[in-house]
Design a protein around this motif. Structure first.
Motif, PDB file in Angstrom:
ATOM      1  N   LEU A 134      26.840 -22.478  32.487  1.00  0.00           N
ATOM      2  CA  LEU A 134      26.812 -23.471  31.423  1.00  0.00           C
ATOM      3  C   LEU A 134      25.434 -24.132  31.330  1.00  0.00           C
ATOM      4  N   ILE A 135      24.823 -24.400  32.480  1.00  0.00           N
ATOM      5  CA  ILE A 135      23.474 -24.961  32.503  1.00  0.00           C
ATOM      6  C   ILE A 135      22.500 -24.004  31.825  1.00  0.00           C
ATOM      7  N   ALA A 136      22.597 -22.716  32.164  1.00  0.00           N
ATOM      8  CA  ALA A 136      21.696 -21.727  31.571  1.00  0.00           C
ATOM      9  C   ALA A 136      21.941 -21.577  30.070  1.00  0.00           C
ATOM     10  N   ARG A 137      23.205 -21.617  29.654  1.00  0.00           N
ATOM     11  CA  ARG A 137      23.504 -21.505  28.229  1.00  0.00           C
ATOM     12  C   ARG A 137      22.933 -22.691  27.465  1.00  0.00           C
ATOM     13  N   TYR A 138      23.026 -23.875  28.035  1.00  0.00           N
ATOM     14  CA  TYR A 138      22.455 -25.056  27.373  1.00  0.00           C
ATOM     15  C   TYR A 138      20.945 -24.897  27.217  1.00  0.00           C
ATOM     16  N   TYR A 139      20.290 -24.397  28.245  1.00  0.00           N
ATOM     17  CA  TYR A 139      18.843 -24.159  28.165  1.00  0.00           C
ATOM     18  C   TYR A 139      18.510 -23.185  27.042  1.00  0.00           C
ATOM     19  N   VAL A 140      19.304 -22.134  26.913  1.00  0.00           N
ATOM     20  CA  VAL A 140      19.052 -21.132  25.871  1.00  0.00           C
ATOM     21  C   VAL A 140      19.228 -21.724  24.474  1.00  0.00           C
ATOM     22  N   GLN A 141      20.362 -22.387  24.243  1.00  0.00           N
ATOM     23  CA  GLN A 141      20.717 -22.814  22.893  1.00  0.00           C
ATOM     24  C   GLN A 141      20.060 -24.118  22.466  1.00  0.00           C
ATOM     25  N   ARG A 142      19.820 -25.028  23.404  1.00  0.00           N
ATOM     26  CA  ARG A 142      19.373 -26.360  23.027  1.00  0.00           C
ATOM     27  C   ARG A 142      17.937 -26.671  23.418  1.00  0.00           C
ATOM     28  N   LEU A 143      17.338 -25.865  24.312  1.00  0.00           N
ATOM     29  CA  LEU A 143      15.976 -26.142  24.786  1.00  0.00           C
ATOM     30  C   LEU A 143      15.042 -24.959  24.543  1.00  0.00           C
ATOM     31  N   ASP A 144      15.382 -24.124  23.563  1.00  0.00           N
ATOM     32  CA  ASP A 144      14.550 -22.974  23.179  1.00  0.00           C
ATOM     33  C   ASP A 144      14.388 -21.958  24.306  1.00  0.00           C
ATOM     34  N   GLY A 145      15.364 -21.900  25.188  1.00  0.00           N
ATOM     35  CA  GLY A 145      15.276 -20.962  26.304  1.00  0.00           C
ATOM     36  C   GLY A 145      15.472 -19.515  25.914  1.00  0.00           C
ATOM     37  N   ASP A 146      15.882 -19.259  24.665  1.00  0.00           N
ATOM     38  CA  ASP A 146      16.049 -17.860  24.249  1.00  0.00           C
ATOM     39  C   ASP A 146      14.724 -17.125  24.196  1.00  0.00           C
ATOM     40  N   ALA A 147      13.612 -17.869  24.206  1.00  0.00           N
ATOM     41  CA  ALA A 147      12.297 -17.228  24.264  1.00  0.00           C
ATOM     42  C   ALA A 147      12.011 -16.663  25.645  1.00  0.00           C
ATOM     43  N   ARG A 148      12.704 -17.160  26.659  1.00  0.00           N
ATOM     44  CA  ARG A 148      12.445 -16.759  28.040  1.00  0.00           C
ATOM     45  C   ARG A 148      13.567 -15.938  28.670  1.00  0.00           C
ATOM     46  N   ILE A 149      14.827 -16.173  28.264  1.00  0.00           N
ATOM     47  CA  ILE A 149      15.939 -15.457  28.879  1.00  0.00           C
ATOM     48  C   ILE A 149      16.325 -14.282  27.998  1.00  0.00           C
ATOM     49  N   ARG A 150      16.192 -13.081  28.537  1.00  0.00           N
ATOM     50  CA  ARG A 150      16.557 -11.862  27.812  1.00  0.00           C
ATOM     51  C   ARG A 150      18.064 -11.698  27.783  1.00  0.00           C
ATOM     52  N   THR A 151      18.689 -11.731  28.970  1.00  0.00           N
ATOM     53  CA  THR A 151      20.138 -11.581  29.103  1.00  0.00           C
ATOM     54  C   THR A 151      20.668 -12.673  30.010  1.00  0.00           C
ATOM     55  N   LEU A 152      21.731 -13.342  29.566  1.00  0.00           N
ATOM     56  CA  LEU A 152      22.412 -14.337  30.392  1.00  0.00           C
ATOM     57  C   LEU A 152      23.797 -13.808  30.724  1.00  0.00           C
TER      58      LEU A 152
END
Length: 267
Positions: A134-152
């Protein structure tokens, strides 16, 4: 159609519970070893970090543990990945006193930036167990983490919130994991153009996910795959060899899996 948990044969529940108890016993023995930070690979030469990363076998994998846990939960999964060719495997330990998912997600982002700078990779893969997902998903969706995480990859993560053990709501971060919390509402907001691939392994015998199936990801803007695991409980997800094989399949594949459902049977 989803099968309510009370319809499962009692023997299956007993087997899953016995397995979780055995895993808990072993995990308690390993738990103290997880408080220290892992030994990291030596830093790459300065010029290496400037080289293109396309063509390297696998990007770094960062593993994020669950509530009141630590990196020791991933000992067997790390061994499995290492034996099958993954070379850059790391963990992050966050404090058991962590009381806020967005704050923990920002800390995760800092660690990922450090890994990318140190290894020369532009993106990483992340495996999160329970709250860690859930922490990682929040980073992806709300903190622009999709630029860094390829696969969660998430394992037993309450993507829709869980209402198990009401007394635990005394802890702020547990309240954030409840259905209808502010965090859950944020994760349901539109996420157009999200570049991260999401794969959720969820167990139909997970006693911490209430209602059953809440560990599935269902969001119209996300590239998702939900993998139903039959025959194990919450604690078994990060350690069972069949789940590890499924994770290796996911991380070794580049295909888009939007809207796909799969299954893993460990019975």
């Amino acid at each position: 159609m989803r099968i309510p948990p009370f319809q499962w044969p009692p023997l299956m529940w007993l087997q899953a519970t016995a397995l979780d108890l055995a895993i808990l016993t072993g995990h308690l023995l390993l738990y103290p070893t997880g408080f220290t930070q892992e030994r990291r690979d030596a830093d790459l030469p300065a010029d290496t970090t400037k080289l293109p990363t396309e063509g390297r076998a696998h990007p770094p994998v960062l593993m994020v543990h669950g509530f009141v846990d630590n990196r020791s939960v991933f000992v067997l999964l790390r061994r499995s990945l290492s034996r099958h060719g993954w070379r850059h495997l790391e963990f992050i330990n966050y404090s058991p006193l962590t009381c806020d998912i967005p704050t923990a997600a920002a800390t995760l982002g800092e660690r990922i930036e450090e890994i990318c700078a140190r290894t020369g990779h532009r993106r990483v893969d992340v495996i999160g167990h329970s709250l860690g997902g859930l922490i990682a998903r929040y980073y992806v969706q709300r903190l622009d983490g999709d630029a860094r995480i390829r696969t969660l990859v998430t394992l037993g993560t309450p993507h829709e919130g869980t209402s198990v053990v009401p007394i635990a709501s005394a802890h702020p971060i547990v309240r954030q994991m409840r259905p209808g919390s502010a965090v859950m509402k944020e994760l349901r907001l539109p996420a157009p153009g999200c570049r991260t691939r999401f794969v959720s392994f969820w167990s139909d015998l997970d006693p911490l996910m209430t209602p059953v199936g809440t560990a599935r990801i269902d969001h119209p803007d996300l590239d998702t795959e939900n993998v139903r695991v039959t025959g194990v409980g919450h604690l078994a997800l990060p350690v069972h060899p069949a789940v590890a094989a499924g994770i290796r399949r996911v991380l070794g594949s580049e295909r888009s899996a939007a809207g796909v459902d799969g299954a893993v049977s460990v019975a």
